[in-house]
Design a protein around this motif. Structure first.
Motif, PDB file in Angstrom:
ATOM      1  N   LYS A 182      -4.858   3.739  -8.406  1.00  0.00           N
ATOM      2  CA  LYS A 182      -4.541   2.459  -9.304  1.00  0.00           C
ATOM      3  C   LYS A 182      -3.530   1.462  -8.862  1.00  0.00           C
ATOM      4  O   LYS A 182      -2.969   1.786  -7.661  1.00  0.00           O
ATOM      5  CB  LYS A 182      -3.668   3.172 -10.729  1.00  0.00           C
ATOM      6  N   SER A 183      -3.421   0.389  -9.517  1.00  0.00           N
ATOM      7  CA  SER A 183      -2.640  -0.768  -8.930  1.00  0.00           C
ATOM      8  C   SER A 183      -1.647  -1.363 -10.172  1.00  0.00           C
ATOM      9  O   SER A 183      -1.897  -0.906 -11.172  1.00  0.00           O
ATOM     10  CB  SER A 183      -3.601  -1.931  -8.659  1.00  0.00           C
ATOM     11  N   SER A 221       0.713  -1.352  -0.058  1.00  0.00           N
ATOM     12  CA  SER A 221      -0.034   0.206   0.101  1.00  0.00           C
ATOM     13  C   SER A 221       1.069   1.176   0.055  1.00  0.00           C
ATOM     14  O   SER A 221       1.733   1.412   1.015  1.00  0.00           O
ATOM     15  CB  SER A 221      -1.030   0.051   1.225  1.00  0.00           C
ATOM     16  N   LEU A 222       0.515   2.025  -1.042  1.00  0.00           N
ATOM     17  CA  LEU A 222       1.278   3.461  -0.941  1.00  0.00           C
ATOM     18  C   LEU A 222       0.254   4.349  -0.481  1.00  0.00           C
ATOM     19  O   LEU A 222      -0.853   4.553  -1.030  1.00  0.00           O
ATOM     20  CB  LEU A 222       1.819   3.587  -2.531  1.00  0.00           C
ATOM     21  N   TRP A 223       0.516   5.033   0.594  1.00  0.00           N
ATOM     22  CA  TRP A 223      -0.420   5.803   1.277  1.00  0.00           C
ATOM     23  C   TRP A 223       0.130   7.470   1.418  1.00  0.00           C
ATOM     24  O   TRP A 223       1.466   7.583   1.421  1.00  0.00           O
ATOM     25  CB  TRP A 223      -1.104   5.340   2.702  1.00  0.00           C
ATOM     26  N   ASP A 224      -0.669   8.048   1.869  1.00  0.00           N
ATOM     27  CA  ASP A 224      -0.220   9.491   2.296  1.00  0.00           C
ATOM     28  C   ASP A 224      -1.536  10.152   3.007  1.00  0.00           C
ATOM     29  O   ASP A 224      -2.609   9.505   2.990  1.00  0.00           O
ATOM     30  CB  ASP A 224       0.286  10.313   1.106  1.00  0.00           C
ATOM     31  N   LYS A 225      -1.454  11.314   3.514  1.00  0.00           N
ATOM     32  CA  LYS A 225      -2.296  11.906   4.345  1.00  0.00           C
ATOM     33  C   LYS A 225      -2.895  13.179   3.547  1.00  0.00           C
ATOM     34  O   LYS A 225      -3.769  13.888   3.863  1.00  0.00           O
ATOM     35  CB  LYS A 225      -1.775  12.624   5.851  1.00  0.00           C
ATOM     36  N   GLY A 226      -2.712  13.305   2.288  1.00  0.00           N
ATOM     37  CA  GLY A 226      -3.593  13.967   1.463  1.00  0.00           C
ATOM     38  C   GLY A 226      -2.408  15.173   0.892  1.00  0.00           C
ATOM     39  O   GLY A 226      -1.506  15.333   1.561  1.00  0.00           O
ATOM     40  N   VAL A 230       9.401 -13.201  -6.295  1.00  0.00           N
ATOM     41  CA  VAL A 230       8.451 -12.303  -5.225  1.00  0.00           C
ATOM     42  C   VAL A 230       7.501 -11.669  -6.221  1.00  0.00           C
ATOM     43  O   VAL A 230       8.117 -10.908  -6.889  1.00  0.00           O
ATOM     44  CB  VAL A 230       9.151 -11.659  -4.327  1.00  0.00           C
ATOM     45  N   THR A 231       6.272 -11.674  -6.023  1.00  0.00           N
ATOM     46  CA  THR A 231       5.332 -10.794  -6.816  1.00  0.00           C
ATOM     47  C   THR A 231       4.854  -9.855  -5.728  1.00  0.00           C
ATOM     48  O   THR A 231       4.298 -10.248  -4.847  1.00  0.00           O
ATOM     49  CB  THR A 231       4.109 -11.598  -7.322  1.00  0.00           C
ATOM     50  N   PHE A 232       5.104  -8.418  -6.239  1.00  0.00           N
ATOM     51  CA  PHE A 232       4.570  -7.335  -5.468  1.00  0.00           C
ATOM     52  C   PHE A 232       3.265  -6.878  -6.075  1.00  0.00           C
ATOM     53  O   PHE A 232       3.201  -6.481  -7.208  1.00  0.00           O
ATOM     54  CB  PHE A 232       5.499  -6.100  -5.424  1.00  0.00           C
ATOM     55  N   LYS A 233       2.184  -6.895  -5.347  1.00  0.00           N
ATOM     56  CA  LYS A 233       0.726  -6.240  -5.839  1.00  0.00           C
ATOM     57  C   LYS A 233       0.709  -4.837  -5.099  1.00  0.00           C
ATOM     58  O   LYS A 233       0.527  -4.839  -3.867  1.00  0.00           O
ATOM     59  CB  LYS A 233      -0.290  -7.172  -5.365  1.00  0.00           C
ATOM     60  N   VAL A 234       0.733  -3.905  -5.875  1.00  0.00           N
ATOM     61  CA  VAL A 234       1.097  -2.531  -5.540  1.00  0.00           C
ATOM     62  C   VAL A 234      -0.197  -1.712  -5.671  1.00  0.00           C
ATOM     63  O   VAL A 234      -0.682  -1.717  -6.740  1.00  0.00           O
ATOM     64  CB  VAL A 234       2.306  -1.922  -5.978  1.00  0.00           C
TER      65      VAL A 234
END
Length: 165
Positions: A130-131, A34-39, A76-80
């Motif tokens: 998006k992923s 998960s790529l996250w931010d606070k806005g 290794v598969t990264f599902k981003v």
């Protein structure tokens, strides 16, 4: 109903176990990222790059979460997924030759020098929501998953990741 000998049954079972084991050995480990931010309106702090002296990652307004945080060596598969509502992010897998040292940084560009840092592959810029997927063959060792959009890595957008033998 036809009966088979005990020896044939044991042989058949052994073949099935070997075939199943070979398939399992080649299956990739899957890691959800998960790529996250606070806005976009949240202030982006600086000085939160990996291995920064006095690092207080609790001040980060963006980051990367990987689950699980370690896997076995091999494919290794990264599902981003970019879980941001308004910011583009990416994920790059970096091998840490020396986990006690920071990654090489280009200060005037506000990003990691990917060529010098040990880039193993990436899911390039993802629009919000998006992923993307990346499969790479990783050897045992320490890695960092980073976002190298200018300013993001220094704002704390990285996660440690371990590949076990």
């Amino acid at each position: 109903m036809k009966r088979i000998s005990r020896r044939a049954a044991i042989g058949l079972a052994a073949v099935m176990l070997m075939a199943g084991g070979a398939g399992a050995a080649q299956a990739a480990s899957t890691v959800k990222v998960s790529l996250w931010d606070k806005g976009a309106s949240a202030e982006m702090p600086t000085g939160l790059a990996y291995a920064t002296p006095g690092l207080d990652i609790t001040k980060a307004t963006m980051g990367i979460k990987a689950s699980p945080g370690s896997v076995k060596a091999g494919a290794v598969t990264f599902k981003v997924k970019n879980d941001s509502k308004d910011t583009i992010h990416e994920m790059i897998v970096m091998f840490m030759a020396d986990p006690t040292k920071p990654l090489p940084y280009i200060s005037n560009e506000n990003r990691v020098d990917e060529d010098k840092a040990g880039d193993k592959g990436e899911v390039s810029e993802l629009d919000p929501g998006k992923s993307g997927t990346l499969t790479v063959d990783l050897k045992a060792g320490k890695y960092l998953l980073i976002c190298n959009v200018p300013g993001h890595y220094g704002a704390g957008m990285w996660a440690e990741f371990t590949v076990n033998p």
